[in-house]
Scaffold this motif. Structure first.
Motif, PDB file in Angstrom:
ATOM      1  N   ASN A  92       0.708  -1.165   0.050  1.00 21.32           N
ATOM      2  CA  ASN A  92       0.028  -0.095   0.139  1.00 21.32           C
ATOM      3  C   ASN A  92       0.711   1.309   0.024  1.00 21.32           C
ATOM      4  OD1 ASN A  92      -2.486  -1.399  -0.048  1.00 21.32           O
ATOM      5  ND2 ASN A  92      -2.094  -1.719   2.230  1.00 21.32           N
ATOM      6  N   TYR A  93       2.059   1.112   0.356  1.00 21.20           N
ATOM      7  CA  TYR A  93       2.963   2.324   0.644  1.00 21.20           C
ATOM      8  C   TYR A  93       4.308   2.112  -0.261  1.00 21.20           C
ATOM      9  CZ  TYR A  93      -0.318   3.741   4.245  1.00 21.20           C
ATOM     10  OH  TYR A  93      -1.342   4.293   4.839  1.00 21.20           O
ATOM     11  N   GLN A  94       4.134   1.892  -1.528  1.00 24.64           N
ATOM     12  CA  GLN A  94       5.565   1.628  -2.263  1.00 24.64           C
ATOM     13  C   GLN A  94       6.081   3.081  -2.278  1.00 24.64           C
ATOM     14  OE1 GLN A  94       4.836  -0.068  -6.110  1.00 24.64           O
ATOM     15  NE2 GLN A  94       6.625   0.777  -6.946  1.00 24.64           N
ATOM     16  N   PRO A  95       7.518   2.892  -1.973  1.00 25.35           N
ATOM     17  CA  PRO A  95       8.374   4.288  -2.244  1.00 25.35           C
ATOM     18  C   PRO A  95       8.279   4.924  -3.531  1.00 25.35           C
ATOM     19  CG  PRO A  95       9.602   2.501  -0.940  1.00 25.35           C
ATOM     20  CD  PRO A  95       8.398   1.786  -1.529  1.00 25.35           C
ATOM     21  N   LYS A  96       7.699   6.161  -3.575  1.00 24.85           N
ATOM     22  CA  LYS A  96       7.742   6.717  -5.026  1.00 24.85           C
ATOM     23  C   LYS A  96       8.887   6.720  -5.963  1.00 24.85           C
ATOM     24  CE  LYS A  96       4.156  10.120  -3.586  1.00 24.85           C
ATOM     25  NZ  LYS A  96       3.925  10.004  -2.146  1.00 24.85           N
ATOM     26  N   HIS A  97      10.089   6.719  -5.356  1.00 27.89           N
ATOM     27  CA  HIS A  97      11.408   6.738  -6.175  1.00 27.89           C
ATOM     28  C   HIS A  97      11.671   5.401  -6.665  1.00 27.89           C
ATOM     29  CE1 HIS A  97      12.986   5.325  -2.295  1.00 27.89           C
ATOM     30  NE2 HIS A  97      13.820   4.965  -2.913  1.00 27.89           N
ATOM     31  N   LEU A  98      10.960   4.097  -6.211  1.00 29.85           N
ATOM     32  CA  LEU A  98      11.218   2.850  -6.941  1.00 29.85           C
ATOM     33  C   LEU A  98      10.438   2.686  -7.779  1.00 29.85           C
ATOM     34  CD1 LEU A  98      11.778   0.839  -3.731  1.00 29.85           C
ATOM     35  CD2 LEU A  98      13.457   1.952  -5.059  1.00 29.85           C
ATOM     36  N   SER A  99      10.879   1.876  -8.976  1.00 33.16           N
ATOM     37  CA  SER A  99      10.111   1.308 -10.213  1.00 33.16           C
ATOM     38  C   SER A  99       9.525   0.205  -9.545  1.00 33.16           C
ATOM     39  CB  SER A  99      10.898   0.970 -11.290  1.00 33.16           C
ATOM     40  OG  SER A  99      11.755   0.057 -10.918  1.00 33.16           O
ATOM     41  N   GLU A 100       8.531  -0.508 -10.238  1.00 36.24           N
ATOM     42  CA  GLU A 100       7.819  -1.591  -9.811  1.00 36.24           C
ATOM     43  C   GLU A 100       8.708  -2.743  -9.867  1.00 36.24           C
ATOM     44  OE1 GLU A 100       4.921  -3.984  -8.419  1.00 36.24           O
ATOM     45  OE2 GLU A 100       4.579  -1.655  -8.993  1.00 36.24           O
ATOM     46  N   ALA A 101       9.627  -2.888 -10.741  1.00 35.17           N
ATOM     47  CA  ALA A 101      10.815  -3.696 -10.704  1.00 35.17           C
ATOM     48  C   ALA A 101      11.832  -3.682  -9.580  1.00 35.17           C
ATOM     49  CB  ALA A 101      11.788  -3.994 -12.057  1.00 35.17           C
ATOM     50  N   GLN A 102      12.212  -2.613  -9.250  1.00 34.21           N
ATOM     51  CA  GLN A 102      13.093  -2.131  -8.102  1.00 34.21           C
ATOM     52  C   GLN A 102      12.265  -2.524  -7.050  1.00 34.21           C
ATOM     53  OE1 GLN A 102      13.793   2.019  -9.284  1.00 34.21           O
ATOM     54  NE2 GLN A 102      15.862   1.536  -9.542  1.00 34.21           N
ATOM     55  N   PHE A 103      10.919  -2.153  -6.843  1.00 34.92           N
ATOM     56  CA  PHE A 103      10.302  -2.553  -5.676  1.00 34.92           C
ATOM     57  C   PHE A 103      10.359  -3.914  -5.316  1.00 34.92           C
ATOM     58  CE2 PHE A 103       5.991  -3.180  -3.626  1.00 34.92           C
ATOM     59  CZ  PHE A 103       6.288  -2.614  -2.484  1.00 34.92           C
ATOM     60  N   LYS A 104       9.971  -4.787  -6.462  1.00 34.53           N
ATOM     61  CA  LYS A 104       9.925  -6.167  -6.313  1.00 34.53           C
ATOM     62  C   LYS A 104      11.488  -6.762  -5.773  1.00 34.53           C
ATOM     63  CE  LYS A 104       5.896  -6.943  -8.968  1.00 34.53           C
ATOM     64  NZ  LYS A 104       5.302  -7.449 -10.055  1.00 34.53           N
ATOM     65  N   GLU A 105      12.395  -6.273  -6.437  1.00 31.10           N
ATOM     66  CA  GLU A 105      13.784  -6.725  -6.239  1.00 31.10           C
ATOM     67  C   GLU A 105      14.151  -6.448  -4.926  1.00 31.10           C
ATOM     68  OE1 GLU A 105      17.919  -5.249  -7.895  1.00 31.10           O
ATOM     69  OE2 GLU A 105      16.438  -5.486  -9.424  1.00 31.10           O
ATOM     70  N   ASN A 106      13.717  -5.271  -4.212  1.00 32.37           N
ATOM     71  CA  ASN A 106      14.367  -4.705  -3.080  1.00 32.37           C
ATOM     72  C   ASN A 106      13.326  -4.941  -1.838  1.00 32.37           C
ATOM     73  OD1 ASN A 106      16.973  -3.402  -3.529  1.00 32.37           O
ATOM     74  ND2 ASN A 106      15.435  -2.455  -4.961  1.00 32.37           N
ATOM     75  N   MET A 107      12.203  -5.933  -2.197  1.00 33.02           N
ATOM     76  CA  MET A 107      11.277  -6.015  -1.208  1.00 33.02           C
ATOM     77  C   MET A 107      11.754  -6.764   0.164  1.00 33.02           C
ATOM     78  SD  MET A 107       7.879  -5.983  -0.177  1.00 33.02           S
ATOM     79  CE  MET A 107       6.849  -5.846  -1.667  1.00 33.02           C
ATOM     80  N   GLN A 108      12.612  -7.446   0.287  1.00 30.94           N
ATOM     81  CA  GLN A 108      12.997  -8.135   1.365  1.00 30.94           C
ATOM     82  C   GLN A 108      13.949  -7.197   2.391  1.00 30.94           C
ATOM     83  OE1 GLN A 108      12.045 -11.172   2.571  1.00 30.94           O
ATOM     84  NE2 GLN A 108      12.950 -10.179   4.664  1.00 30.94           N
ATOM     85  N   GLY A 109      14.786  -6.366   1.638  1.00 30.30           N
ATOM     86  CA  GLY A 109      15.400  -5.294   2.008  1.00 30.30           C
ATOM     87  C   GLY A 109      14.395  -4.359   2.880  1.00 30.30           C
ATOM     88  N   LEU A 110      13.524  -3.836   2.232  1.00 30.94           N
ATOM     89  CA  LEU A 110      12.609  -3.231   2.757  1.00 30.94           C
ATOM     90  C   LEU A 110      11.975  -3.730   3.815  1.00 30.94           C
ATOM     91  CD1 LEU A 110      11.003  -1.844  -0.569  1.00 30.94           C
ATOM     92  CD2 LEU A 110      12.377  -0.518   1.220  1.00 30.94           C
TER      93      LEU A 110
END
Length: 147
Positions: A92-110
């Motif tokens: 629900n609160y995906q960081p605006k500066h991350l693309s969808e691919a970057q978001f999925k790739e960095n999910m565990q780190g987040l």
């Protein structure tokens, strides 16, 4: 120790190296406001120490959890106040500066960052001046940490 294994940029390396030399845990690091305000997320024990002894001029400590900050900015309640799934919150609160691919790739780190920040006090150390802190600014900060 670099907790998430994110290597620093050349500009941030002197600051991060100085913190690591003092056994300060370093989580995330980067910039607020288009590289005008560098930050380093540090371990709670160092954060507590700096709150106790005070910070040198030019530095501040802020709450680092972007999901809570995003919710407050949107005039919503803090999603971390209840017993919730971090994974669901991030959807629900995906960081605006991350693309969808970057978001999925960095999910565990987040998720790792969120879980850490939910368990410990504020820890985002921010340099408030323009440009990067100089060697004297870093030395003053380290002096506060070790004294």
């Amino acid at each position: 120790m670099l907790k998430f294994g994110l290597l620093p940029s050349p500009e941030m390396k002197p600051l991060i190296d100085a913190l690591l030399e003092q056994d300060v845990d370093v989580y995330l690091h980067g910039y607020l406001k288009d590289k005008s305000m560098p930050f380093v997320d540090i371990g709670w024990n160092t954060s507590a120490r700096l709150n106790e002894v005070g910070l040198p001029s030019g530095w501040t400590l802020i709450y680092a959890f972007f999901i809570s900050s995003e919710a407050v900015a949107q005039n919503q309640s803090d999603p971390l106040m209840g017993n919730v799934s971090i994974h669901e919150i991030l959807q629900n609160y995906q960081p605006k500066h991350l693309s969808e691919a970057q978001f999925k790739e960095n999910m565990q780190g987040l998720i790792d960052q969120a879980e850490y920040l939910m368990g410990f006090p504020p820890s985002r150390l921010v340099w408030l001046q323009h440009d990067m802190p100089g060697s004297e600014d870093i030395r003053k900060l380290i002096d506060q940490i070790v004294n």
